[in-house]
Design an enzyme around this catalytic site. Structure first.
Site, PDB file in Angstrom:
ATOM      1  N   ASP A  21       4.300 -23.628 -12.423  1.00 58.46           N
ATOM      2  CA  ASP A  21       4.600 -23.204 -13.788  1.00 58.46           C
ATOM      3  C   ASP A  21       5.764 -24.009 -14.369  1.00 58.46           C
ATOM      4  O   ASP A  21       6.672 -24.402 -13.639  1.00 58.46           O
ATOM      5  CB  ASP A  21       4.951 -21.708 -13.792  1.00 58.46           C
ATOM      6  CG  ASP A  21       4.971 -21.128 -15.189  1.00 58.46           C
ATOM      7  OD1 ASP A  21       4.275 -21.662 -16.072  1.00 58.46           O
ATOM      8  OD2 ASP A  21       5.689 -20.135 -15.395  1.00 58.46           O
ATOM      9  N   HIS A  38       2.178 -31.847 -18.011  1.00 54.84           N
ATOM     10  CA  HIS A  38       1.120 -31.788 -17.001  1.00 54.84           C
ATOM     11  C   HIS A  38       1.015 -33.121 -16.261  1.00 54.84           C
ATOM     12  O   HIS A  38       0.835 -33.154 -15.038  1.00 54.84           O
ATOM     13  CB  HIS A  38      -0.218 -31.446 -17.656  1.00 54.84           C
ATOM     14  CG  HIS A  38      -0.255 -30.089 -18.292  1.00 54.84           C
ATOM     15  ND1 HIS A  38       0.132 -28.950 -17.613  1.00 54.84           N
ATOM     16  CD2 HIS A  38      -0.609 -29.689 -19.536  1.00 54.84           C
ATOM     17  CE1 HIS A  38      -0.003 -27.899 -18.418  1.00 54.84           C
ATOM     18  NE2 HIS A  38      -0.445 -28.323 -19.583  1.00 54.84           N
ATOM     19  N   LEU A 132      -3.650 -31.132   7.001  1.00 54.83           N
ATOM     20  CA  LEU A 132      -3.460 -30.110   5.978  1.00 54.83           C
ATOM     21  C   LEU A 132      -4.726 -29.909   5.158  1.00 54.83           C
ATOM     22  O   LEU A 132      -5.415 -30.871   4.821  1.00 54.83           O
ATOM     23  CB  LEU A 132      -2.316 -30.528   5.046  1.00 54.83           C
ATOM     24  CG  LEU A 132      -2.064 -29.645   3.824  1.00 54.83           C
ATOM     25  CD1 LEU A 132      -1.408 -28.331   4.227  1.00 54.83           C
ATOM     26  CD2 LEU A 132      -1.196 -30.390   2.798  1.00 54.83           C
TER      27      LEU A 132
END
Length: 249
Positions: A21, A38, A132
């Site tokens: 956020d 962004h 991962l």
């Protein structure tokens, strides 16, 4: 001593989820459109993914785009979708280099065809990676996920594939998007907001919550390590008392 050096490998969470956020506010502070934030948030994604992979963590889930985000201005949504396509395409080789497997959760059929195609290609290319697992939550919301899970469960009951008496927490979890991964042990939210925003509501029942004032484009490895260190200092009781945990040891 660095924060990373203070981390105890054996006490790292297996799965961390992040609500990324603050992109819009980061851009506005610099007099730019929200999409500028962004674009700059991609570096934070790269840093956190690399940090998680280097530490040998199992799963990292990033809240990239919610079902509610479709209601944002069309130019912002279009720019976000274009950014997703270019980012996934450019980062695929980095994921391969770091042995990272990409997965996604959400209403993926609602994504533009170019985004869906690029996502599918990257998922297939990284499918055999064993390090991962990076999970992108795209066009995702927890209420949507739970509703879809209830529908599938009800269909199985209706068709005799599942007895009502057999339904429990584990069975219901198997109908969710995250059925193949463990629940997050740590949820991080950046930008100083104190909300869950319809993200993994079922899965974070016992997760530790960590809220950072850092806006997402400024979030770096060191901030991630700080969140992990804070996690390691907490006592996770799962409904039990501190005395019970001591006796168990």
């Amino acid at each position: 001593m660095s924060v990373k050096a203070l981390l105890v490998p054996e006490k790292l969470p297996r799965h961390v989820a992040i609500i990324m956020d603050g992109n819009g506010r980061w851009a506005r502070k610099r007099g730019n459109a929200r999409v500028f934030g962004h674009r700059n948030g991609v570096k934070a994604v790269r840093e956190v993914t690399e940090a998680a992979a280097e530490l040998g963590m199992g799963y990292l889930t990033l809240y990239a785009f919610s079902t509610e985000n479709w209601s944002r201005p069309k130019n912002e949504v279009d720019a976000l979708m274009a950014l997703l396509v270019s980012t996934i395409a450019s980062e695929t080789q980095t994921l391969m280099k770091n042995n990272v497997q990409l997965r996604s959760i959400g209403c993926l059929d609602s994504l533009p065809s170019k985004v869906k195609a690029e996502l599918d290609t990257c998922i297939k290319q990284t499918a055999n990676n064993t390090g991962l697992t990076l999970i992108l939550a795209l066009s995702y919301s927890s209420r949507w996920e739970i509703t879809q899970g209830v529908k599938r469960l009800a269909e199985d009951v209706k068709n005799g594939r599942l007895e009502i008496s057999a339904i429990n927490d584990q069975v219901f979890s198997s109908y969710l998007e995250t059925r193949e991964v463990p629940d997050p042990e740590l949820l991080i939210r950046t930008s100083g907001e104190f909300r869950i925003s319809n993200f993994l509501l079922w899965q974070i029942a016992y997760a530790e919550l960590y809220f950072s004032d850092i806006l997402w484009p400024d979030f770096r490895k060191e901030h991630f390590y700080e969140a992990l260190l804070d996690f390691q200092k907490r006592e996770r009781r799962f409904g039990k008392t501190s005395d019970q945990l001591i006796l168990k040891k």
